[in-house]
Design a protein around this motif. Structure first.
Motif, PDB file in Angstrom:
ATOM      1  N   TRP A  36      34.913  35.715  33.090  1.00 19.68           N
ATOM      2  CA  TRP A  36      33.856  34.825  32.898  1.00 19.68           C
ATOM      3  C   TRP A  36      34.028  33.477  32.028  1.00 19.68           C
ATOM      4  N   HIS A  37      32.939  32.487  32.490  1.00 19.75           N
ATOM      5  CA  HIS A  37      33.179  31.355  31.128  1.00 19.75           C
ATOM      6  C   HIS A  37      32.223  31.731  30.017  1.00 19.75           C
ATOM      7  N   PRO A  38      32.520  31.259  29.003  1.00 21.76           N
ATOM      8  CA  PRO A  38      31.931  31.702  27.708  1.00 21.76           C
ATOM      9  C   PRO A  38      30.426  31.242  28.130  1.00 21.76           C
ATOM     10  N   VAL A  39      30.092  30.268  28.713  1.00 26.54           N
ATOM     11  CA  VAL A  39      28.682  29.667  28.786  1.00 26.54           C
ATOM     12  C   VAL A  39      27.706  30.643  29.585  1.00 26.54           C
ATOM     13  N   ARG A  40      28.394  31.113  30.526  1.00 22.91           N
ATOM     14  CA  ARG A  40      27.891  32.316  31.416  1.00 22.91           C
ATOM     15  C   ARG A  40      27.574  33.607  30.772  1.00 22.91           C
TER      16      ARG A  40
END
Length: 422
Positions: free
Chosen positions: A167-171
């Motif tokens: 997953w993207h760190p923002v998510r």
């Protein structure tokens, strides 16, 4: 007249405010919770609605989303059906969150984790988990909620990263903040519920205290009225029987006194009981005043006992509440003298000392026993005075010099604030 809004706090006269301006107005209206603010009861939804609303809302969000994702990703029938079942399982588990909040939040977390692993990229929003966290924290299952959610979230991040595209760190950060916000909302709800529980407990305590004060007040009035009347009737009846054959006139006078005493006692008992009725014309208390003391003293006077009044007020009079308390204190003191003191004379003195009404009742009886205790009569006198900010003392009267005994009677001294109100 309409029943006033319920309030458990006692009024200025020590009676519950739901007693109404003319006496007892009964308990709170049907359907009202005695420990709940009526304003809260008016706007708060029912318990059934609070239970079913998260379930229905979660189903309406998750199930259609799961169906749409299964169709959009061209998932196999078995995989799509499993996604829909997992989307419906979490909301249905919320039905048990009241009785088993810890197990429910753990089960919903497991269902959310399984649903997330089936569709790691475009999975539906698992709203049931948010409701499970909030409700379980609000119900005190904080350890269960923290353990289950932290374990499930770490497992989701690790497993998704191991099996597919990370997953993207923002998510990750956004989801973590959303979960933390759910815990914060649950803590706020729990704090509010605890405040409301404390408020209800305090309100119930105030109501019970007000009811106890009311019972004590009525018991004190009945004790003073009935105790004095029966004691006086007993004395006058004994005089009448003793003089029936020797002095018919005195016997007739004793019987007349019995008649007057019983009539007065019945009127006062009706007035006291009027405090717990809703009749508009029922007074809250007997209207005894200092002007009634001569009649009171005349009623206890017999051939063997005489009571006299020394009035040094010069026509001045305190408030009605002080007069009523002073009258009852004198009445109880005379009752004790007639019943216990074996006295031949009693003197009641009224005088004003500054802003204090001083009432003394002296007798020449046997005095206080060495191990005498305070009965309900003396306790009632002290309570009456204390309610007005005054005091009552019961003291032995020193005997004159050369007397065989050290005391020659008893003195009851009451000091009441002149301007006190009920």
């Amino acid at each position: 007249m309409p029943v006033p809004p319920w309030d458990p706090r006692p009024g200025a006269d020590g009676r519950p405010e739901w007693a109404g301006p003319h006496g007892w107005a009964g308990p709170p209206r049907w359907g009202a919770d005695p420990g709940r603010d009526p304003r809260e009861a008016r706007f708060r939804p029912s318990s059934t609605f609070r239970l079913l609303a998260p379930v229905v809302l979660s189903l309406l969000v998750q199930v259609p989303a799961a169906i749409g994702i299964a169709i959009g990703t061209h998932a196999a029938w078995g995989m799509g059906l499993l996604q829909v079942l997992l989307a419906a399982a979490g909301p249905l588990m919320l039905l048990a969150v009241r009785r088993l909040p810890g197990l429910t939040v753990a089960a919903v977390t497991a269902a959310a984790l399984a649903d997330l692993l089936l569709a790691p990229v475009v999975g539906p929003p698992y709203l049931a988990l948010a409701f499970a966290i909030v409700i379980s924290v609000a119900r005190g299952a904080v350890v269960w909620a923290v353990s289950a959610v932290v374990t499930g979230w770490i497992a989701a991040v690790v497993l998704v990263s191991a099996w597919g595209e990370p997953w993207h760190p923002v998510r990750v950060a956004f989801t973590t903040l959303a979960l933390a916000a759910c815990f914060g909302i649950g803590a706020v709800v729990r704090g509010r519920d605890e405040r409301m529980r404390r408020y209800r407990a305090e309100a119930m305590q105030r109501r019970q205290t007000a009811e106890e004060r009311e019972r004590v007040r009525i018991a004190r009035e009945l004790h003073d009225v009935i105790g004095h009347a029966l004691s006086q009737i007993n004395v006058q009846a004994s005089v009448g029987l003793h003089l029936m054959d020797r002095d018919a006139d005195q016997a007739r006078t004793a019987l007349a006194n019995i008649k007057d005493t019983s009539k007065t006692a019945l009127e006062e008992v009706r007035s006291v009981l009027g405090a717990i009725r809703t009749d508009a014309d029922a007074p809250l208390s007997p209207q005894a005043e200092l002007a009634e003391l001569p009649r009171l003293l005349a009623g206890v006077t017999t051939a063997e006992f005489e009571a006299t009044l020394v009035d040094r007020l010069d026509g001045d009079a305190p408030g009605r509440a002080v007069q009523f308390a002073a009258y009852r204190i004198v009445q109880e003191a005379l009752t004790n003298i007639v019943r216990h003191a074996e006295a031949a004379h009693a003197e009641v003195t009224l005088e004003r000392v500054g802003d204090v009404l001083r009432v003394t009742v002296d007798d020449d009886g046997s005095g206080l026993p060495a191990a005498s205790g305070e009965g309900s009569g003396i306790l009632g006198m002290r309570e009456r005075a204390a309610l007005l900010g005054g005091s009552v003392q019961v003291l032995p009267v020193p005997a004159p010099e050369g007397a065989v005994t050290a005391t020659s009677g008893t003195r009851v001294e009451a000091r009441l604030p002149w301007r006190a109100t009920a």
